[in-house]
Every structure is written in structure tokens, then in C-alpha cells.
Design an enzyme around this catalytic site. Structure first.
Site, PDB file in Angstrom:
ATOM      1  N   HIS A 270      -5.671  -8.471   2.819  1.00 31.60           N
ATOM      2  CA  HIS A 270      -6.203  -8.395   3.572  1.00 31.60           C
ATOM      3  C   HIS A 270      -5.994 -10.036   4.949  1.00 31.60           C
ATOM      4  CE1 HIS A 270      -9.955  -7.656   5.581  1.00 31.60           C
ATOM      5  NE2 HIS A 270     -10.542  -7.928   5.288  1.00 31.60           N
ATOM      6  N   HIS A 317      -0.542  -0.010   6.241  1.00 36.32           N
ATOM      7  CA  HIS A 317      -2.417  -0.064   6.177  1.00 36.32           C
ATOM      8  C   HIS A 317      -3.023   0.169   5.298  1.00 36.32           C
ATOM      9  CE1 HIS A 317      -6.208  -0.667   8.259  1.00 36.32           C
ATOM     10  NE2 HIS A 317      -6.199  -1.796   8.352  1.00 36.32           N
ATOM     11  N   ARG A 326      -4.237  -3.472  17.505  1.00 37.90           N
ATOM     12  CA  ARG A 326      -4.433  -4.641  17.977  1.00 37.90           C
ATOM     13  C   ARG A 326      -3.239  -5.426  18.114  1.00 37.90           C
ATOM     14  NH1 ARG A 326      -7.932  -5.766  12.399  1.00 37.90           N
ATOM     15  NH2 ARG A 326      -6.209  -4.351  11.652  1.00 37.90           N
ATOM     16  N   ARG A 398     -14.552 -12.172  12.444  1.00 35.39           N
ATOM     17  CA  ARG A 398     -15.196 -11.224  11.628  1.00 35.39           C
ATOM     18  C   ARG A 398     -16.995 -11.001  11.470  1.00 35.39           C
ATOM     19  NH1 ARG A 398     -12.572  -6.967   8.845  1.00 35.39           N
ATOM     20  NH2 ARG A 398     -11.119  -6.842  10.729  1.00 35.39           N
ATOM     21  N   ARG A 418     -25.150   0.739  -5.675  1.00 38.69           N
ATOM     22  CA  ARG A 418     -25.159   0.614  -6.686  1.00 38.69           C
ATOM     23  C   ARG A 418     -24.215   2.086  -7.224  1.00 38.69           C
ATOM     24  NH1 ARG A 418     -24.443   0.762 -11.800  1.00 38.69           N
ATOM     25  NH2 ARG A 418     -25.383  -0.582 -13.149  1.00 38.69           N
TER      26      ARG A 418
HETATM   27  N1  HAX Z   1       5.597  -3.648   2.323  1.00 36.86           N
HETATM   28  C1  HAX Z   1       6.339  -3.028   1.351  1.00 36.86           C
HETATM   29  N2  HAX Z   1       5.721  -2.228   0.230  1.00 36.86           N
HETATM   30  C2  HAX Z   1       4.652  -1.792   1.023  1.00 36.86           C
HETATM   31  C3  HAX Z   1       4.044  -2.013   2.058  1.00 36.86           C
HETATM   32  C4  HAX Z   1       4.451  -3.040   2.653  1.00 36.86           C
HETATM   33  N3  HAX Z   1       4.480  -3.664   4.140  1.00 36.86           N
HETATM   34  N4  HAX Z   1       2.491  -1.177   2.428  1.00 36.86           N
HETATM   35  C5  HAX Z   1       2.199  -0.258   1.561  1.00 36.86           C
HETATM   36  N5  HAX Z   1       3.165  -1.222   0.446  1.00 36.86           N
HETATM   37  C6  HAX Z   1       3.516  -0.168  -0.726  1.00 36.86           C
HETATM   38  C7  HAX Z   1       2.216  -0.563  -1.419  1.00 36.86           C
HETATM   39  O1  HAX Z   1       2.826  -2.192  -2.542  1.00 36.86           O
HETATM   40  C8  HAX Z   1       2.313   0.790  -2.524  1.00 36.86           C
HETATM   41  O2  HAX Z   1       2.880   0.193  -4.027  1.00 36.86           O
HETATM   42  P1  HAX Z   1       3.163   0.841  -4.974  1.00 36.86           P
HETATM   43  O3  HAX Z   1       2.707   2.092  -4.887  1.00 36.86           O
HETATM   44  O4  HAX Z   1       4.162  -0.059  -5.750  1.00 36.86           O
HETATM   45  O5  HAX Z   1       1.575  -0.006  -5.364  1.00 36.86           O
HETATM   46  C9  HAX Z   1       3.158   1.991  -1.863  1.00 36.86           C
HETATM   47  O6  HAX Z   1       3.281   1.131  -0.909  1.00 36.86           O
HETATM   48  C10 HAX Z   1       1.374   2.438  -1.572  1.00 36.86           C
HETATM   49  O7  HAX Z   1       0.944   1.571  -0.238  1.00 36.86           O
HETATM   50  P2  HAX Z   1      -0.186   2.446   0.958  1.00 36.86           P
HETATM   51  O8  HAX Z   1      -0.978   3.302   0.163  1.00 36.86           O
HETATM   52  O9  HAX Z   1       0.816   2.643   2.113  1.00 36.86           O
HETATM   53  O10 HAX Z   1      -0.865   1.138   1.165  1.00 36.86           O
HETATM   54  P3  HAX Z   1      -2.174   0.620   0.715  1.00 36.86           P
HETATM   55  O11 HAX Z   1      -3.128   1.580   1.119  1.00 36.86           O
HETATM   56  O12 HAX Z   1      -2.257   0.504  -0.687  1.00 36.86           O
HETATM   57  O13 HAX Z   1      -2.427  -1.101   0.826  1.00 36.86           O
HETATM   58  C11 HAX Z   1      -1.935  -2.856   2.300  1.00 36.86           C
HETATM   59  C12 HAX Z   1      -2.392  -0.996   2.170  1.00 36.86           C
HETATM   60  C13 HAX Z   1      -2.574  -3.390   3.659  1.00 36.86           C
HETATM   61  C14 HAX Z   1      -2.619  -3.511   1.475  1.00 36.86           C
HETATM   62  C15 HAX Z   1      -0.409  -2.828   2.541  1.00 36.86           C
HETATM   63  O14 HAX Z   1      -0.022  -2.164   3.097  1.00 36.86           O
HETATM   64  C16 HAX Z   1       0.401  -4.428   2.938  1.00 36.86           C
HETATM   65  O15 HAX Z   1       0.941  -5.097   1.428  1.00 36.86           O
HETATM   66  N6  HAX Z   1       1.276  -4.569   3.690  1.00 36.86           N
HETATM   67  C17 HAX Z   1       1.161  -6.191   3.108  1.00 36.86           C
HETATM   68  C18 HAX Z   1       0.564  -6.627   3.696  1.00 36.86           C
HETATM   69  C19 HAX Z   1      -0.901  -6.684   5.178  1.00 36.86           C
HETATM   70  O16 HAX Z   1      -0.067  -6.899   6.074  1.00 36.86           O
HETATM   71  N7  HAX Z   1      -1.635  -6.789   4.744  1.00 36.86           N
HETATM   72  C20 HAX Z   1      -3.095  -6.487   5.737  1.00 36.86           C
HETATM   73  C21 HAX Z   1      -3.185  -5.694   6.722  1.00 36.86           C
HETATM   74  C22 HAX Z   1      -4.122  -5.721   7.108  1.00 36.86           C
HETATM   75  C23 HAX Z   1      -5.511  -5.624   7.238  1.00 36.86           C
HETATM   76  O17 HAX Z   1      -6.210  -6.116   6.610  1.00 36.86           O
HETATM   77  N8  HAX Z   1      -6.002  -6.969   8.237  1.00 36.86           N
HETATM   78  O18 HAX Z   1      -6.316  -8.164   7.479  1.00 36.86           O
END
Ligand code: HAX
Length: 435
Positions: A270, A317, A326, A398, A418
């Protein structure tokens, strides 16, 4: 009573019968269904929260109170000659749904000024943290330390009526928000500049005062206002907003709720992603002695990260399916003000190479950059080089959105959260029976 509080009270009176009627007449209408995938997949996309403060469209991105980000930046009042609007105006918009006049914004600035005196014990809490503590841990503890000031708690234990809970919640919020720029700037100077504290300037607005106390020259005030506004809210399901909402649903006061919100924000998937992005880019920068990589070298670096089992920070995302607006607003700012910056060129190149690689990699549902992919390089350019501090600034922003949500939750008398859990055996049994 200030115009902001008066208007809020009127809007609450309008909204209460609307919600009562909606629930009464439609109590068993189905909005969404819980599938097994959603149960085990972090409730992704499950429509089970309500907020009127902001809405995140997967294609378009965030709208605050129905306004897109370009609209928000265009319509909110700005300091004379400034590019970025007052943060105080954004808070007014989040809370009431109305774009404030300059006079209304000035009233909020004045309110924050009156409430900004920081108790000395908050600085002592910050001072006494063990060396090596993360700034987000310190920020969360500083927030928690002020819990004893809570007017909501006093009102609750003094027998206040449920219908009036929103009032001391609003008062607590105003008291907290007014102090956040100084708390954050104090953590910064304490950790990285020997505690050489710069006193706040009573003539400055929220963003400018933060820049001033950080010891950064113009146009860092513009960066601060932009940063706080961009990070303020992202509807209710993200970890920080949801945590704030969940904790406050037990009638925990605003200090407890915002401290919890900060703890959720401090996770690397996050808010902490903004720190991770910079760490990742700086590793490459160091490896290459500052030389901009070629496109092929950058592709290799991205693949190496993926092949080592890590995610590409700042990309992907849970809701968005396009480039985060953003990110775009920050990119446009960078193109206007710092297009020759060395690290911006890294970020620019990543924007070109990462999405096709993530598509080829085939896992991420969204291959595009999010807010965190850009924020760090702008901070770095203006001299905030300590990247473990970046999430603290995200947290200041935030807090505006989460507190606006909590005030409205209280005003609408929303229930304690809950949901019900099941065991794996029960789920298998249910599937067997259906099948
Ligand atoms: N790099 C590599 N793999 C990624 C990825 C990335 N940037 N984003 C998603 N994936 C992978 C996931 O790890 C998941 O892999 P598994 O099936 O092996 O578990 C797969 O792709 C499907 O994920 P998704 O459905 O596309 O994404 P989620 O909703 O599960 O997760 C996240 C969303 C933001 C957590 C994810 O895209 C991520 O880890 N991004 C990198 C970290 C990041 O930038 N976080 C900040 C997000 C914005 C935010 O909240 N800011 O505060």
C-alpha cells in the site's frame, strides 16, 4: 459556528432521512454476491462499503465528491499566484461536497491556525523513539499519544446522545489536522536534521507551512499542496481508508482511528510502495553510476526484479485498470518543472518499458503505474532525499479523506462493522450441497 461546520450540520440533517428511507424500503435488495474467489481473494471488488466522499472508477480513476482530479485542481481556490490549490479547500470539499469560496477557505485556514499548538509531550514521544524506528511507526505513535485530548471520548463518557456524536468527532478532526504539518515536519527534522526544529509561520496555509517547517524553499509549497490533495482519498476499500473506518466503527475516537489508518498505510503493498519505488530506482541508479540505462538495460532490470519473485513497485492496482490519474498529474508537474531531472528520466523510461513487460509476464491485471510510481522522484528533486519519510506525507494527505469519512460515518449512525466468518470445512460443505 464556522461556515464549514454550519454547512456540514445542514448536510447531515438532509442526508439522515435519505439513508433511513433507503434502508427501510430496500433492506433485502441484493447489491453484490460473495463468491468463493472473493472470500479467499481479499474481497477484491466486493461491493460492500458506502461512502459519498470519493468514488474510484477503474477506467477514469478517482473523483472527489463527483469532481475529477483536474476539476478539483482547477476549481479549488489557490493562494495568490500559486499553481496548486489550498489543502484547506480540499478538506471543505470532501466534508461538504461543495467547492468553497475564498472566504470559506480562509475561515478553515484560520480555524487550523487557532488549533495548531502542538502539546510538548508529542515532541517528547517523537524524541524518545529508539534509533532506527521507521518514521511511520513514530507518526502513528505521535497520533496515538494525543488520544487523551479527545473531545469525542469526553462526550461519549459524559453521556452525549448518539445523534450528536459527529460534533466532537468533527472537533477532534479539526484539532488533529491542524497539527499534522508540524508533527510530520518535526519527525523529519528530528530523524534527519538533528532536531533543528523550524517554528511554524502563522501566516501560512497547511501546505506552505509544512514546506516552511521542512526547511524547503519554493516551489516545495506547491509540491506539498499537490501531494496532500492527490493522496487524500481513494474511496473506502483500500487498506488505510478501510482500517480507519473499521476501527472508528467501534466508536474508537479519531486519534485511535487515524493511528490505525497509518499502520495500514505503512505496508509495502500500500502506501509504503512510494518508498520502495525510490529504493528500487536508487539501486539501479547506483549500479549504473547515475548513467541513464538504455531501453534494453531497463527492460532487463525490470525482468530481473520479476524473475527474483518480487513485484514491480508502483505498478498495478486492485481497482484501477488504466494509468492512475494521480500518476499523470505528477508526471505533468514533472514535465513542467523538472523534465531534465536525472531520476525523472528513469521514471519516464520505466513508464515506457514496464506496462508491456507486465502484460507479457501475464499476471498483473493492471500493468499501469499507480500514484506511488511517481511521487518519490518529485520529493527527491526538491531535496527530500530520505525516502523512508515519503509515506508519512502520504499519511498526512490520507488523514484528510479518512477523517471526512469517519465524521460522516458517525453522523449517519453507521453500525459497528462485524462481517461473519466461516471455516474451510463449512465452505467445502456448502459447495458440496450446492453441487
Ligand atoms: N508486479 C508484479 N506482479 C504483480 C504486480 C506488479 N506490480 N501487480 C500485481 N502483480 C501480480 C500479483 O502479485 C498477483 O500475483 P499472484 O497471482 O502470484 O498472487 C497477480 O499479479 C494478480 O494481482 P492483481 O489482481 O493484478 O493485483 P492485486 O489486486 O492482487 O494487488 C497490488 C494490487 C497493488 C497490491 C499489486 O498490483 C502490487 O503488488 N503492486 C506493486 C506494489 C504497489 O505499487 N502498491 C501500491 C498500490 C497503490 C496503493 O495502494 N498505494 O498506496
Amino acid at each position: 459556528m464556522t461556515t464549514l461546520k454550519q454547512k456540514l450540520a445542514e448536510k447531515i440533517d438532509e442526508q439522515r432521512p435519505r439513508i433511513r428511507k433507503l434502508v427501510k424500503e430496500n433492506c433485502s435488495t441484493v447489491i453484490d454476491q460473495v463468491t468463493v474467489e472473493k472470500l479467499f481473494g481479499g474481497m477484491r471488488g466486493l461491493k460492500c462499503l458506502v461512502t459519498d466522499i470519493s468514488y474510484l472508477d477503474p477506467e477514469e480513476g478517482i473523483r472527489y465528491r463527483g469532481y475529477t482530479l483536474p476539476d478539483v485542481f482547477e476549481k479549488l481556490p489557490k493562494p495568490p499566484g500559486a499553481e496548486m490549490p489550498y489543502v484547506e479547500g480540499l478538506f471543505y470539499l470532501l466534508l461538504t461536497g461543495d467547492i468553497p469560496t475564498e472566504e470559506e477557505v480562509n475561515e478553515v485556514i484560520d480555524e487550523f491556525r487557532k488549533r495548531s499548538i502542538l502539546p510538548e509531550y508529542v515532541c517528547e514521544v517523537i524524541d524518545n523513539f529508539p534509533a532506527g524506528s521507521h518514521p511511520m511507526t513514530i507518526f502513528s505513535a505521535a497520533m496515538l499519544s494525543m488520544h487523551k485530548e479527545s473531545l469525542f471520548d469526553r462526550g461519549f463518557h459524559g453521556g452525549a446522545s448518539k445523534l450528536d456524536y459527529w460534533d466532537p468527532t468533527y472537533e477532534d478532526t479539526m484539532n488533529i489536522l491542524a497539527k499534522l504539518p508540524e508533527i510530520a515536519a518535526y519527525i523529519y527534522t528530528k530523524l534527519y536534521h538533528d532536531g533543528n526544529r523550524i517554528q511554524k509561520d502563522p501566516n501560512l496555509d497547511f501546505g506552505s507551512n509544512f514546506a516552511h517547517m521542512m526547511g524547503k524553499d519554493k516551489p516545495y509549497d506547491e509540491v506539498s499542496r499537490m501531494y496532500f490533495i492527490l493522496h487524500a482519498d481513494h474511496e473506502s476499500g483500500n487498506v488505510s481508508a478501510h482500517t480507519g473506518h473499521l476501527v472508528s466503527s467501534s466508536l474508537a475516537d479519531m486519534h485511535l482511528s487515524l493511528s490505525s489508518m497509518l499502520n495500514g498505510l505503512a505496508g509495502p503493498l500500500h502506501g509504503l510502495a512510494n518508498q520502495t519505488v525510490l529504493q528500487w530506482i536508487m539501486d539501479l541508479h547506483k549500479k549504473r553510476d547515475g548513467k541513464i540505462p538504455s531501453e534494453d538495460e531497463m527492460k532487463q532490470f525490470v525482468w530481473d526484479t520479476l524473475n527474483s519473485g518480487q513485484v514491480i513497485p508502483g505498478y498495478g492496482h486492485a481497482v484501477l485498470r488504466k494509468t492512475d490519474p494521480r500518476y499523470m498529474m505528477q508526471r505533468e508537474f514533472a514535465l513542467r518543472h523538472m523534465k531534465d531531472d536525472e531520476l525523472f528520466k528513469f521514471v519516464d523510461l520505466l513508464y515506457k518499458v514496464v506496462p508491456p513487460i507486465l502484460k507479457e509476464h501475464g499476471k498483473a491485471k493492471n500493468p499501469w503505474p499507480n500514484v506511488d510510481a511517481h511521487s518519490g522522484v518529485i520529493q527527491m528533486h526538491y531535496g527530500v532525499t530520505e525516502y523512508d519519510f515519503y509515506t508519512v506525507m502520504f499519511g498526512v494527505g490520507r488523514a484528510l479523506g479518512v477523517s471526512a469519512n469517519v465524521i460522516w460515518d458517525r453522523a449517519m449512525l453507521y453500525s459497528i462493522e462485524r462481517p461473519k466468518s466461516l471455516t474451510t470445512d463449512m465452505i467445502e460443505e456448502m459447495i458440496k450441497k450446492k453441487g
